[in-house]
Structures are given as structure tokens and as C-alpha cells.
Design a protein around this motif. Structure first.
Motif, short mmCIF file in Angstrom:
data_model
loop_
_atom_site.label_atom_id
_atom_site.label_comp_id
_atom_site.label_asym_id
_atom_site.label_seq_id
_atom_site.Cartn_x
_atom_site.Cartn_y
_atom_site.Cartn_z
N ARG A 123 0.71 -1.13 -0.07
CA ARG A 123 0.18 0.02 -0.09
C ARG A 123 0.95 1.18 0.17
O ARG A 123 1.80 1.50 0.91
CB ARG A 123 -0.72 -0.06 1.34
CG ARG A 123 -1.95 1.01 1.24
CD ARG A 123 -2.87 1.00 2.28
NE ARG A 123 -2.13 1.00 3.70
CZ ARG A 123 -2.24 -0.23 4.59
NH1 ARG A 123 -2.65 -1.30 4.11
NH2 ARG A 123 -1.57 -0.12 5.76
N THR A 162 1.83 5.72 -0.70
CA THR A 162 1.07 7.03 -0.86
C THR A 162 2.30 7.81 -1.35
O THR A 162 3.45 7.59 -0.81
CB THR A 162 0.71 7.48 0.42
OG1 THR A 162 -0.26 6.69 0.82
CG2 THR A 162 0.04 9.03 0.54
N ARG A 165 5.35 3.53 2.02
CA ARG A 165 4.88 2.11 1.52
C ARG A 165 4.86 1.30 2.57
O ARG A 165 5.92 0.94 3.13
CB ARG A 165 5.77 1.58 0.35
CG ARG A 165 5.26 0.43 -0.08
CD ARG A 165 6.57 -0.24 -1.08
NE ARG A 165 6.38 0.58 -2.44
CZ ARG A 165 7.21 -0.04 -3.54
NH1 ARG A 165 8.03 -0.76 -3.30
NH2 ARG A 165 7.13 0.67 -4.54
#
Length: 239
Positions: free
Chosen positions: A178, A180, A207
Motif C-alpha cells: 500500500r 502513498t 509504502r
């Protein structure tokens, strides 16, 4: 050059030079000569060549050296958004990556790190800080937190290769992440470390990486020089 095109000649030249730098046809250190020589060689006006060169100087791809001419400095790093390490991406593109280990310590997990790794706040975790360079120039400041006992690697091994390569060597399967991406201005210490001026734009990336069982195995908080680094997206239309 397509002189009938509505695209300005300086922009066409800048695009062609940038493509040659990025695909390795013009390698770091290559001399292009001065503006007069380039204009004569290419059959373009000197203002057109000057504007094209200025465009690539502003992007950090070329540098003007007094008495020498225009020289290729390096190609910018365009990184696809996929689960890969910066070291492997740089190595695959011929960017000559190197690493300086700034810190390797055990510390209590902050609330942010604990939430990312799925552990209790205050749990002992391993913190790695590294400076990643390409062609000898600073590119990124990498900070990673991992479960304390996940990886047995000393500073020498961390300096030789990428973190994901070391994790995979332990038998770990990196499955998903995941991530950003953002941006902010460089503070004085960050600017000095990365060879930028204070206030220069930096790309940020956080991450959390998961293994095949769904366990969080790494939380990265990284800073990249925006003058040398970009993320590349592939977008698909909704059906």
C-alpha cells in the motif's frame, strides 16, 4: 525536426535530446559542444538551441561548463508504480546505484510505524536509514522500519544491494504493498544530504509491504529529489 509542425522547434529538439539521454544514446559526461556549434550542426538558429538547452538544464539533464560547452549530467529516474526496489530499478536502467548506510538501529515503534506494521506501539522494531545515489549523485533518502528479527544483514550487506533483494534471499515472498505519494519542500538538513537547496521540491513516498500471508514486513518513508526522480503511472479507462 518537423518545421511544419505546430510544436516549437526548441521543444522538438529538447524532446529528442531528452529521449537520447534516457535511452542511453547520450551517456553522462558526453559533450554536446557550445550553442554555436550545435546550431550549425543541426541547422537551427542559436536562440532555438539555447532555449532547448535551457529546458534540459532546468530539468537537471544537462549542465553548461565554461570553456567546455554543454555536457550530459545524467538521466532522470522515471520509476513505474510496481512492487520493486529502487536499487533494482536503478541497476536495470544502468544508473549505477550505490548506498550509504546512515543508521541501523533498534527502536521503539512510534504510533505511525506500529499502525503500519500491525504491532503494538512501543514494540521494538529495526530502523534502517540509507542514502541512495546514482552515478555518484544523491537521489533518495530511504527510511525503513521492519520487525526486529525479520532480517539478519549488517551495514556492509545493506550497502551492497537493495533491501527487497535481501528480504527475498531469506525466502520471504513479497506479495503486495500500500503506497502513498506526495511532495513537500526540503528542510535544511534534508537539502544538505540530498545536494539540493533548502526549500527545493522533494517527492515523498510511504509504502507498507506485505508478504504472501498478508503480514506487514516493511514500512518505508522515503524522500526523493524531484529534479531527478518521478513516478510513472499507467491509467486505464473504466469500462
Amino acid at each position: 525536426m518537423d518545421r511544419a509542425s505546430p510544436v516549437p522547434l526548441y521543444f522538438q529538439l529538447a524532446q529528442q535530446l531528452q529521449a537520447a539521454i534516457e535511452n542511453g544514446a547520450l551517456t553522462p559526461g558526453t559533450l554536446l559542444g557550445n550553442e554555436i556549434e550545435l546550431a550549425t550542426r543541426l541547422g537551427l538558429s542559436r536562440p532555438t538551441v539555447r532555449q532547448a538547452i535551457r529546458t534540459l538544464v532546468d530539468k537537471g539533464l544537462l549542465v553548461r561548463r565554461r570553456g567546455v560547452g554543454t555536457q550530459v549530467v545524467h538521466s532522470g529516474v522515471r520509476r513505474p508504480l510496481e512492487l520493486s526496489s529502487l536499487y533494482d530499478d536503478l541497476e536495470a536502467s544502468g544508473q549505477q546505484p550505490a548506498t550509504r548506510v546512515l543508521a541501523d538501529r533498534l527502536e521503539a515503534a512510534s504510533a505511525e510505524v506500529a499502525a503500519a506494521l500491525g504491532v503494538a506501539e512501543g514494540t521494538e522494531v529495526r530502523c534502517l536509514e540509507r542514502l541512495r545515489t546514482a552515478h555518484g549523485e544523491p537521489l533518495a533518502h530511504l527510511r525503513n522500519h521492519l520487525p526486529a528479527t525479520l532480517l539478519d544483514a549488517d551495514a556492509a550487506r545493506l550497502a551492497e544491494t537493495g533491501l527487497y533483494r535481501l528480504l527475498r534471499a531469506t525466502g520471504l515472498t513479497l506479495h503486495s504493498a500500500r503506497q502513498t505519494v506526495g511532495a513537500r519542500a526540503a528542510g535544511p538538513a534534508e537539502a544538505e544530504l540530498l545536494g539540493e537547496r533548502p526549500g527545493a521540491p522533494l517527492l515523498t513516498m510511504e509504502r507498507t509491504t506485505f508478504d504472501a500471508t498478508g503480514r506487514a514486513v516493511e514500512f518505508g518513508s522515503h524522500l526523493y529529489r524531484a529534479s531527478r526522480y518521478s513516478f510513472e503511472f499507467q491509467l486505464l479507462a473504466r469500462g
